[in-house]
Motif scaffolding. Structure first.
Motif, PDB file in Angstrom:
ATOM      1  N   LEU A  26       0.837  -1.205   0.000  1.00  0.00           N
ATOM      2  CA  LEU A  26       0.000   0.000   0.000  1.00  0.00           C
ATOM      3  C   LEU A  26       0.869   1.252   0.000  1.00  0.00           C
ATOM      4  N   TYR A  27       1.925   1.225   0.804  1.00  0.00           N
ATOM      5  CA  TYR A  27       2.845   2.372   0.840  1.00  0.00           C
ATOM      6  C   TYR A  27       3.463   2.600  -0.529  1.00  0.00           C
ATOM      7  N   TRP A  28       3.939   1.545  -1.176  1.00  0.00           N
ATOM      8  CA  TRP A  28       4.599   1.681  -2.474  1.00  0.00           C
ATOM      9  C   TRP A  28       3.606   2.154  -3.539  1.00  0.00           C
ATOM     10  N   LEU A  29       2.387   1.594  -3.523  1.00  0.00           N
ATOM     11  CA  LEU A  29       1.362   1.976  -4.502  1.00  0.00           C
ATOM     12  C   LEU A  29       1.018   3.450  -4.370  1.00  0.00           C
ATOM     13  N   VAL A  30       0.743   3.889  -3.149  1.00  0.00           N
ATOM     14  CA  VAL A  30       0.400   5.300  -2.939  1.00  0.00           C
ATOM     15  C   VAL A  30       1.576   6.190  -3.315  1.00  0.00           C
ATOM     16  N   GLY A  31       2.786   5.739  -3.003  1.00  0.00           N
ATOM     17  CA  GLY A  31       3.975   6.499  -3.379  1.00  0.00           C
ATOM     18  C   GLY A  31       4.090   6.660  -4.885  1.00  0.00           C
ATOM     19  N   ASN A  32       3.783   5.589  -5.637  1.00  0.00           N
ATOM     20  CA  ASN A  32       3.816   5.680  -7.100  1.00  0.00           C
ATOM     21  C   ASN A  32       2.776   6.659  -7.629  1.00  0.00           C
ATOM     22  N   ILE A  33       1.584   6.591  -7.058  1.00  0.00           N
ATOM     23  CA  ILE A  33       0.516   7.493  -7.504  1.00  0.00           C
ATOM     24  C   ILE A  33       0.905   8.950  -7.251  1.00  0.00           C
ATOM     25  N   VAL A  34       1.444   9.198  -6.053  1.00  0.00           N
ATOM     26  CA  VAL A  34       1.891  10.558  -5.730  1.00  0.00           C
ATOM     27  C   VAL A  34       3.013  10.979  -6.666  1.00  0.00           C
ATOM     28  N   ALA A  35       3.925  10.055  -6.978  1.00  0.00           N
ATOM     29  CA  ALA A  35       5.036  10.375  -7.869  1.00  0.00           C
ATOM     30  C   ALA A  35       4.536  10.734  -9.267  1.00  0.00           C
ATOM     31  N   ILE A  36       3.502  10.020  -9.733  1.00  0.00           N
ATOM     32  CA  ILE A  36       2.928  10.327 -11.054  1.00  0.00           C
ATOM     33  C   ILE A  36       2.346  11.743 -11.062  1.00  0.00           C
ATOM     34  N   ILE A  37       1.623  12.073  -9.996  1.00  0.00           N
ATOM     35  CA  ILE A  37       1.038  13.414  -9.904  1.00  0.00           C
ATOM     36  C   ILE A  37       2.130  14.473  -9.823  1.00  0.00           C
ATOM     37  N   GLN A  38       3.151  14.206  -9.026  1.00  0.00           N
ATOM     38  CA  GLN A  38       4.255  15.155  -8.908  1.00  0.00           C
ATOM     39  C   GLN A  38       4.966  15.338 -10.246  1.00  0.00           C
TER      40      GLN A  38
END
Length: 541
Positions: free
Chosen positions: A515-527
């Motif tokens: 979950l941490y990695w998935l949310v991190g990827n999503i945030v990275a895409i937005i960033q």
């Protein structure tokens, strides 16, 4: 493309770290388990022949039937005490279930065919309760003791009168809401001679292979603390190779496993000896207190604390300043501790560990955003410099010295730092590893639900939905950054397969970490989208 490679490098480094740890575990010599490791069941409980004695020799074994065991029940513990020696031979943790959504409690201490894990204590010395002739058989006023509603403490006294008339009372005191147990010995010297006594406490466990795996590299074995050593593991192999003998003020001795611990904590203001013993396939770790003399006609009380329960850092810290270190975050403990406190803070607000993980992910990504922006900006500038760099290569050819000087002048003129994309990865890697250990070691996440199908964040996703979503997010990140035409074809193929490879790896990771990695990827895409939009306005592609 460099940022995508950086993110994948983080994962590769992390997986390599896990593989290295598991290799260390697998290649280490396994302790031999002999036929003598088969312990008697609770139905035919015997006391151990390897309890320490002050003089020489070992106590004789004395059998006791299961009907003679004394049962103690509180809101947290369900304990069985053997009258012979007054040892705790069974401890079930009432509030921690063996399996999710099941009523059966998790059993930490037990004695059954093939496995023994018990807590022993007694008095050594010429006036003690343990000698070469055997151990004291205590009597109790009842066979069952229960902590009643509205009652804060439960006292269980066990009595024994020696042949010379000396009277001993072993007192267990249980507390509401706690896994710590007070253990006291009251010695009433009714004889005309002084009594020499020395209290000890030890934990005995059958040596067995660890359940550790690459994705769950957990430790099972002993650990101790002294005035000079805050925390040190002493595994079963160490115990078999060499007996530990460390004299210290205070200290503690423990047996660890994933999420749970049992530990003896002697008085911190006395000199104790932390010891280990290997006896017929069982490992013992414990303490021996100071030698005391009980004068004729006087009484003396000796005591120690015993903890049997989850690795609750707050509860462990109340017993000893260093006992909370059994929650082992490894060499990144200095980073993991504040992450754990922040995670606890978020959970106290939202009341959901999954949401708390999401919040801490957003926090970490937010803190790193300035560095991430600098990273993307540096990479964009580097990409725009590629034509000029190619010109320098064409001009200087194989003259590396002149080529290097020309490149440095170009970087200085264009105000570009070729290492600007490296700093974020240097920060992200230790943060990720520290958070991994926080999620791995935190007993709070055991059986902690998130939402929908995720009802336990400490185990893998039962339907593998989170790992698949994580793989999709990595694929999207990869598509956002087309591969450079100069990249080697083999590298291109490896990068294309990376999302698949990582998805397979993450199938067995705890769902909280995925979950941490998935949310991190999503945030990275937005960033990335936000940063790219800003760079394009500045004319940087």
């Amino acid at each position: 493309m460099e940022s995508q490679r950086n993110l994948l490098l983080i994962g590769l480094l992390f997986v390599s770290f896990l593989l290295w740890q598991q290799w260390q575990t697998d290649k280490a010599p396994k302790p031999a388990v002999t036929e003598n490791t088969v312990a008697t069941s609770v139905q035919e409980t015997t006391h151990s022949a390897d309890v320490p004695v002050a003089e020489s020799g070992m106590p004789e074994e004395t059998a006791v039937a299961s009907k003679d065991l004394i049962r103690v029940t509180t809101d947290q513990l369900d304990v069985l005490i053997n009258p012979v020696g007054g040892d705790i031979v069974h401890a079930a943790l009432v509030s921690h279930k063996l399996e999710l959504n099941k009523d059966e409690p998790f059993v930490l201490l037990e004695q059954k065919p093939g496995f023994v894990y018990i807590a022993q204590s007694g008095l050594m010395g010429s006036g003690g309760t343990d000698s070469t002739k055997g151990r004291a058989t205590y009597s109790a006023s009842a066979k069952e003791f229960t902590l009643a509603d509205g009652q804060d403490t439960l006292t269980v006294p066990l009595s024994y009168t020696a042949a010379n008339g000396a009277k001993y009372t072993k007192i267990y005191t249980f507390h509401k809401g706690q896994f710590a147990v007070d253990v006291e010995y009251k010695i009433n010297n009714t004889t005309s001679e002084p009594l020499q006594v020395q209290m000890y406490g030890q934990i005995k466990q059958t040596i067995k292979p660890s359940d550790s795996s690459m994705m769950m590299p957990t430790y099972r074995g002993a650990a101790f603390s002294t005035a000079d050593i805050r925390y040190e593991k002493y595994n079963f192999e160490d115990i078999q190779e060499k007996n530990l003998e460390k004299k210290t003020e205070g200290g503690w001795a423990a047996m660890l496993q994933h999420y749970f611990v049992s530990a003896w904590v002697p008085p911190k203001n006395e000199t104790n000896t932390i010891f280990t013993r290997d006896s017929s396939g069982t490992a013992n770790i414990g303490f021996m207190g100071e030698k005391k003399t009980v004068a004729p006609g006087t009484e003396m009380t000796l005591s120690a604390d015993f903890y049997v329960g989850p690795k609750d850092q707050a509860a462990l810290s109340e017993l000893s300043d260093t006992l909370n270190l059994v929650v082992d975050y490894g060499f990144l403990w200095w980073l993991a501790v504040p992450i754990y406190k922040l995670l606890m803070f978020f959970q106290s607000i939202v009341g959901n560990w999954g949401v708390a993980i999401i919040l801490i992910t957003l926090t970490v990504r937010g803190i790193l955003f300035p560095l991430t922006k600098a990273q993307y900006t540096s990479m964009a500038k580097m990409r725009n410099l590629q034509p000029k760099l190619q010109e320098l290569k064409d001009r200087f050819g194989d003259d590396r010295q002149k080529m290097g000087q020309a490149m440095m002048e170009l970087y200085k003129k264009e105000k570009v730092n070729p290492m600007g994309g490296c700093l974020p990865i240097l920060l992200q890697m230790p943060i990720f590893i520290a958070l991994y250990w926080v999620l791995m070691e935190g007993v709070e996440l055991r059986h902690a639900p998130f939402m929908l199908w995720i009802d336990d964040l400490s185990v893998q996703d039962p339907y593998y939905i989170l790992p698949l979503l994580m793989g999709v997010s990595m694929f999207l990140m990869q598509k956002m950054q087309p591969m450079a035409p100069t990249m080697d074809p083999m590298q291109q193929k490896m990068m294309q397969w990376m999302p698949v490879i990582f998805t397979v790896f993450f199938l067995w990771f705890p769902s909280g970490l995925v979950l941490y990695w998935l949310v991190g990827n999503i945030v990275a895409i937005i960033q990335q989208k936000i940063i790219y939009a800003g760079l394009e306005k500045k004319g940087l592609k």
